[in-house]
Design a protein around this motif. Structure first.
Motif, PDB file in Angstrom:
ATOM      1  N   PHE A 191       0.927  -1.239   0.098  1.00  0.00           N
ATOM      2  CA  PHE A 191       0.065  -0.066  -0.081  1.00  0.00           C
ATOM      3  C   PHE A 191       0.863   1.219   0.164  1.00  0.00           C
ATOM      4  CE2 PHE A 191      -1.935   3.393   2.310  1.00  0.00           C
ATOM      5  CZ  PHE A 191      -3.138   3.543   1.967  1.00  0.00           C
ATOM      6  N   GLN A 192       1.892   1.247   0.954  1.00  0.00           N
ATOM      7  CA  GLN A 192       2.676   2.585   0.926  1.00  0.00           C
ATOM      8  C   GLN A 192       3.504   2.892  -0.226  1.00  0.00           C
ATOM      9  OE1 GLN A 192       5.036   1.145   4.544  1.00  0.00           O
ATOM     10  NE2 GLN A 192       3.316   1.921   5.968  1.00  0.00           N
ATOM     11  N   GLN A 193       3.975   1.443  -0.792  1.00  0.00           N
ATOM     12  CA  GLN A 193       4.831   1.765  -2.077  1.00  0.00           C
ATOM     13  C   GLN A 193       3.929   2.207  -3.356  1.00  0.00           C
ATOM     14  OE1 GLN A 193       6.109  -2.509  -2.054  1.00  0.00           O
ATOM     15  NE2 GLN A 193       8.236  -2.010  -1.179  1.00  0.00           N
ATOM     16  N   ILE A 194       2.678   1.699  -3.281  1.00  0.00           N
ATOM     17  CA  ILE A 194       1.777   2.126  -4.566  1.00  0.00           C
ATOM     18  C   ILE A 194       1.622   3.598  -4.304  1.00  0.00           C
ATOM     19  CG2 ILE A 194      -0.254   1.845  -5.754  1.00  0.00           C
ATOM     20  CD1 ILE A 194      -0.310  -1.117  -4.695  1.00  0.00           C
ATOM     21  N   ALA A 195       1.289   4.051  -3.064  1.00  0.00           N
ATOM     22  CA  ALA A 195       1.035   5.279  -2.735  1.00  0.00           C
ATOM     23  C   ALA A 195       2.041   6.416  -3.101  1.00  0.00           C
ATOM     24  CB  ALA A 195       0.661   5.648  -1.265  1.00  0.00           C
ATOM     25  N   GLN A 196       3.250   5.681  -2.872  1.00  0.00           N
ATOM     26  CA  GLN A 196       4.466   6.413  -3.231  1.00  0.00           C
ATOM     27  C   GLN A 196       4.733   6.654  -4.765  1.00  0.00           C
ATOM     28  OE1 GLN A 196       7.897   5.702  -0.766  1.00  0.00           O
ATOM     29  NE2 GLN A 196       9.021   7.389  -1.704  1.00  0.00           N
ATOM     30  N   ASN A 197       4.493   5.586  -5.391  1.00  0.00           N
ATOM     31  CA  ASN A 197       5.077   5.374  -6.859  1.00  0.00           C
ATOM     32  C   ASN A 197       3.725   5.304  -7.933  1.00  0.00           C
ATOM     33  OD1 ASN A 197       8.096   5.147  -6.595  1.00  0.00           O
ATOM     34  ND2 ASN A 197       7.278   3.793  -5.072  1.00  0.00           N
ATOM     35  N   GLY A 198       2.633   4.931  -7.352  1.00  0.00           N
ATOM     36  CA  GLY A 198       1.573   4.803  -8.254  1.00  0.00           C
ATOM     37  C   GLY A 198       0.353   5.825  -7.573  1.00  0.00           C
ATOM     38  N   LEU A 199      -0.962   4.899  -7.760  1.00  0.00           N
ATOM     39  CA  LEU A 199      -2.122   5.477  -7.088  1.00  0.00           C
ATOM     40  C   LEU A 199      -2.762   4.644  -6.346  1.00  0.00           C
ATOM     41  CD1 LEU A 199      -3.892   7.991  -6.940  1.00  0.00           C
ATOM     42  CD2 LEU A 199      -5.096   7.278  -9.202  1.00  0.00           C
ATOM     43  N   ILE A 200      -3.409   4.970  -5.287  1.00  0.00           N
ATOM     44  CA  ILE A 200      -4.132   4.221  -4.228  1.00  0.00           C
ATOM     45  C   ILE A 200      -5.557   4.854  -4.704  1.00  0.00           C
ATOM     46  CG2 ILE A 200      -5.210   3.441  -2.133  1.00  0.00           C
ATOM     47  CD1 ILE A 200      -2.487   2.148  -2.890  1.00  0.00           C
ATOM     48  N   LEU A 201      -6.714   4.287  -4.857  1.00  0.00           N
ATOM     49  CA  LEU A 201      -7.999   4.672  -5.153  1.00  0.00           C
ATOM     50  C   LEU A 201      -9.065   4.072  -4.277  1.00  0.00           C
ATOM     51  CD1 LEU A 201      -8.886   6.858  -7.033  1.00  0.00           C
ATOM     52  CD2 LEU A 201      -9.316   5.150  -8.687  1.00  0.00           C
ATOM     53  N   SER A 202      -9.991   4.710  -3.509  1.00  0.00           N
ATOM     54  CA  SER A 202     -11.288   4.124  -3.002  1.00  0.00           C
ATOM     55  C   SER A 202     -12.358   4.854  -3.109  1.00  0.00           C
ATOM     56  CB  SER A 202     -10.877   3.835  -1.396  1.00  0.00           C
ATOM     57  OG  SER A 202     -12.140   3.374  -0.976  1.00  0.00           O
ATOM     58  N   GLU A 203     -13.715   4.333  -3.043  1.00  0.00           N
ATOM     59  CA  GLU A 203     -14.811   4.977  -3.238  1.00  0.00           C
ATOM     60  C   GLU A 203     -15.184   5.048  -1.700  1.00  0.00           C
ATOM     61  OE1 GLU A 203     -18.960   4.099  -5.336  1.00  0.00           O
ATOM     62  OE2 GLU A 203     -17.644   2.518  -4.946  1.00  0.00           O
ATOM     63  N   TYR A 204     -14.605   4.567  -0.779  1.00  0.00           N
ATOM     64  CA  TYR A 204     -15.070   4.704   0.660  1.00  0.00           C
ATOM     65  C   TYR A 204     -14.237   5.587   1.511  1.00  0.00           C
ATOM     66  CZ  TYR A 204     -16.766   0.316  -1.432  1.00  0.00           C
ATOM     67  OH  TYR A 204     -17.518  -0.422  -2.233  1.00  0.00           O
ATOM     68  N   THR A 205     -14.803   6.262   2.265  1.00  0.00           N
ATOM     69  CA  THR A 205     -14.162   7.263   3.103  1.00  0.00           C
ATOM     70  C   THR A 205     -12.903   6.769   3.763  1.00  0.00           C
ATOM     71  OG1 THR A 205     -15.649   6.859   4.990  1.00  0.00           O
ATOM     72  CG2 THR A 205     -16.251   8.713   3.590  1.00  0.00           C
TER      73      THR A 205
END
Length: 301
Positions: A191-205
């Motif tokens: 999760f941390q690696q994708i947040a830094q080098n890609g994109l994390i997406l969620s429809e939920y708060t």
């Protein structure tokens, strides 16, 4: 119409109890600025939008709850929040039947409109051959700047993201819960690696805990973001097939990788090929489709 006020109201409505996306869509239809929603009593909300009184009361309470307003402000300060009325809302999602009204993002939001993008899905318990198949098919696509979309679940999903990160490629992970509740927990580092080098997406708060029904619901976003959906492995009754159905409903291409009939994780892929999914032997089977169909795909957006 003040667009900034509209998006704030939409973000607020999206986290209120007692209503669904369909009801919010109805509210936008009746009042495109959402300017009157705060003036109604719970009884009026019930009558206007066909809500059970209990739901209408929950909605009324959350509309006038300062704690809800404070939580929205905190999340907007910490994360990128996209709404369907924003200019930078992903064009690919605007074309699906049930687009998410609000999306929370962590990372590079420019990836949302990157082309070409491929959704990669499959079983959480892959065979020993699965990762070699993914290397063989996906590496050539990433060399051509393809983006991989998946759901950060165990098995195929996780490896798709890891493969992109390892090759300095592009990837988007669509979650079935909020950012504060990473699932599965073993993917915290991913999760941390994708947040830094890609994109994390969620429809939920961000504070929403993942629930069982969230995962089939978020799958429409995974398939919606891709030009096509590639199934690496799937058992006969795999949850992967839900995403395939959504991809077909969205008019997306569906691809499946065959393997030995003795491997249970490939039974679902063989069934999909029998039903019309395109059999994939190499990356070229997907890349050639994109070249022939990309103009049609881009015209839809």
């Amino acid at each position: 119409m003040n667009l900034n006020n509209l998006r704030k109201k939409l973000i607020h409505l999206h986290r209120c109890r007692g209503i669904t996306r369909r009801t919010i869509g109805k509210m936008l239809l009746y009042d495109s600025s959402l300017s009157n929603i705060y003036k109604f009593s719970s009884t009026q909300l019930s009558q206007l939008y066909g809500l059970p009184q209990k739901n209408a009361q929950q909605l009324y309470t959350d509309l006038h709850n300062q704690q809800v307003h404070q939580s929205i402000k905190k999340d907007i300060d910490n994360y990128m929040v996209l709404t369907i009325v924003d200019e930078n809302y992903p064009t690919m999602l605007k074309t699906i039947k049930d687009p998410p009204l609000v999306l929370y993002a962590l990372g590079d939001t420019f990836l949302l409109n990157h082309k070409p993008a491929l959704s990669v899905i499959g079983t959480r318990k892959p065979s020993q051959h699965a990762y070699r198949k993914m290397d063989f098919i996906l590496n050539p696509l990433m060399e051509e700047d393809w983006l991989l979309v998946s759901g950060m679940a165990k098995g195929i999903d996780s490896y798709a993201h890891q493969l992109a990160l390892r090759n300095k490629g592009k990837t988007i992970a669509v979650l079935g819960g909020g950012f504060h509740h990473i699932y599965p927990q073993q993917n915290t580092l991913l999760f941390q690696q994708i947040a830094q080098n890609g994109l994390i997406l969620s429809e939920y708060t961000p504070n929403t805990t993942p629930k069982r029904f969230h995962f089939p619901e978020r799958n429409r976003i995974i398939s919606g973001l891709g030009f096509g959906t590639l199934v690496i492995e799937a058992t006969e009754r795999s949850g992967t097939l839900i995403t395939v159905d959504q991809a077909l409903d969205q008019g997306r291409e569906v691809y499946a990788v065959p393997d030995s009939p003795l491997i249970p994780q490939t039974v679902g892929c063989h069934r999909m090929i029998q039903d019309g999914a395109k059999l994939v032997r190499t990356a070229n089977d997907i890349a050639e489709d994109w070249e022939s169909l990309k103009d049609i795909q881009l015209e839809k957006m």
